[in-house]
Design an enzyme around this catalytic site. Structure first.
Site, PDB file in Angstrom:
ATOM      1  N   SER A 119       0.828  -1.331  -0.078  1.00  0.00           N
ATOM      2  CA  SER A 119      -0.077  -0.040   0.021  1.00  0.00           C
ATOM      3  C   SER A 119       0.796   1.037  -0.008  1.00  0.00           C
ATOM      4  O   SER A 119       1.936   1.397   0.481  1.00  0.00           O
ATOM      5  CB  SER A 119      -1.082  -0.168   1.313  1.00  0.00           C
ATOM      6  OG  SER A 119      -1.803  -1.115   1.332  1.00  0.00           O
TER       7      SER A 119
HETATM    8  N1  SAH Z   1      -0.425  -5.106   4.057  1.00  0.00           N
HETATM    9  C1  SAH Z   1       0.183  -5.590   2.790  1.00  0.00           C
HETATM   10  C2  SAH Z   1      -0.565  -5.164   1.515  1.00  0.00           C
HETATM   11  C3  SAH Z   1      -0.726  -6.135   0.682  1.00  0.00           C
HETATM   12  S1  SAH Z   1      -2.026  -6.226  -0.549  1.00  0.00           S
HETATM   13  C4  SAH Z   1       1.645  -4.773   2.825  1.00  0.00           C
HETATM   14  O1  SAH Z   1       1.837  -4.115   3.799  1.00  0.00           O
HETATM   15  O2  SAH Z   1       2.345  -5.221   1.773  1.00  0.00           O
HETATM   16  C5  SAH Z   1      -3.090  -7.479   0.103  1.00  0.00           C
HETATM   17  C6  SAH Z   1      -2.988  -8.694   0.275  1.00  0.00           C
HETATM   18  O3  SAH Z   1      -4.061  -9.336   0.755  1.00  0.00           O
HETATM   19  C7  SAH Z   1      -2.377  -9.507  -0.943  1.00  0.00           C
HETATM   20  O4  SAH Z   1      -0.945 -10.005  -0.432  1.00  0.00           O
HETATM   21  C8  SAH Z   1      -3.589 -10.487  -0.914  1.00  0.00           C
HETATM   22  O5  SAH Z   1      -2.866 -11.715  -1.607  1.00  0.00           O
HETATM   23  C9  SAH Z   1      -4.057 -10.743   0.396  1.00  0.00           C
HETATM   24  N2  SAH Z   1      -5.261 -11.169   0.636  1.00  0.00           N
HETATM   25  C10 SAH Z   1      -6.577 -11.255  -0.446  1.00  0.00           C
HETATM   26  N3  SAH Z   1      -7.516 -11.843   0.238  1.00  0.00           N
HETATM   27  C11 SAH Z   1      -6.999 -12.504   1.324  1.00  0.00           C
HETATM   28  C12 SAH Z   1      -7.748 -13.154   2.160  1.00  0.00           C
HETATM   29  N4  SAH Z   1      -8.942 -13.781   1.850  1.00  0.00           N
HETATM   30  N5  SAH Z   1      -7.023 -13.810   3.143  1.00  0.00           N
HETATM   31  C13 SAH Z   1      -5.755 -13.225   3.328  1.00  0.00           C
HETATM   32  N6  SAH Z   1      -4.982 -12.511   2.410  1.00  0.00           N
HETATM   33  C14 SAH Z   1      -5.771 -12.035   1.390  1.00  0.00           C
END
Ligand code: SAH
Length: 229
Positions: free
Chosen positions: A80
């Site tokens: 993000s």
């Molecule tokens: N917080 C992260 C941002 C990641 S983007 C950072 O600091 O880099 C969102 C993430 O959510 C992705 O990696 C995606 O694979 C994950 N995601 C999406 N749906 C999900 C679910 N149901 N359970 C766990 N992770 C999930």
């Protein structure tokens, strides 16, 4: 003497100038992108100032690590925008005794920012490659209070519930009921709600007894919340 030799070797190898450039880029990021937009929580600012965001982005994006935008981290996912990470951290009121659940580990950056502040971080990632590399990165960086699990975060992490706060970093059509159940009385959750690939709304969910209060915070755009099938 050894320190001097090491220091000189680092200068010749270009390590020091590179590190100091990242430090100044990070200071500028905190000042211009985060403080300038109203983030004032001391713990949040201190944490964002100390976590090396460039260690959480793919090598080829090193020069963009402190840019004012999300960046691709592979598998169609993103780390993000720095301001959004700061905003979501501040809004949950993290305290030194807090236990926080994050859904969507991704690169592990948000988890690291939380881990600098709170007691324990539990973070769930659905894409095993991302979850495993984030876990290895967080371990290398010395974080002992982050627990990474590979699974569908829709169901939360019941064994460790209830949580003081929950941060969801993928956009869901609705707030998963198990996450509301796993929030402590008085707890706060921040979650982007809305359809994938459209503008979504970042929501604050506050639990008070059996009452749930939701507040719309701002328009955002997150990657979709996925489901395991
Ligand atoms: N917080 C992260 C941002 C990641 S983007 C950072 O600091 O880099 C969102 C993430 O959510 C992705 O990696 C995606 O694979 C994950 N995601 C999406 N749906 C999900 C679910 N149901 N359970 C766990 N992770 C999930």
């Amino acid at each position: 003497m050894l320190g001097l030799i090491l220091g000189l070797t680092m200068i010749f190898a270009g390590v020091l100038p590179e590190e100091s450039s990242f430090i100044s880029q990070r200071q500028a990021m905190v000042k211009n992108q985060i403080e300038a937009r109203g983030i004032s929580d001391r713990a949040t600012l201190q944490s964002i100032s100390s976590v090396s965001r460039h260690l959480f982005v793919p090598g080829k994006l090193l020069d963009s690590a402190y840019d004012d935008r999300p960046l691709p981290i592979g598998y169609g996912q993103t780390i993000s925008q720095p301001y959004i990470v700061a905003y979501m951290t501040e809004i949950i009121n993290p305290g030194t005794d807090s236990r926080v659940l994050e859904i969507g580990t991704g690169s592990g950056y948000q988890a690291a920012v939380l881990a600098e502040i709170v007691k324990d971080v539990y973070t769930i990632e659905i894409i095993s490659e991302l979850g495993n590399s984030a876990a290895a990165r967080l371990k290398d960086l010395g974080y002992k209070n982050v627990n990474v699990r590979i699974s569908d975060g829709y169901y939360g992490w019941e064994e460790h519930s209830p949580f003081d706060a929950i941060i969801v970093t993928a956009a869901s059509e609705y707030i998963p009921p198990p996450l509301i159940d796993q929030l402590k009385d008085g707890g706060r959750m921040v979650i982007p709600v809305g359809s994938p690939f459209m503008i979504q709304t970042l929501m604050l969910v506050e639990k008070k007894g059996d009452k749930i209060k939701t507040t719309s915070l701002m328009p955002v755009r997150f990657v979709p919340f996925r489901r395991s099938n």
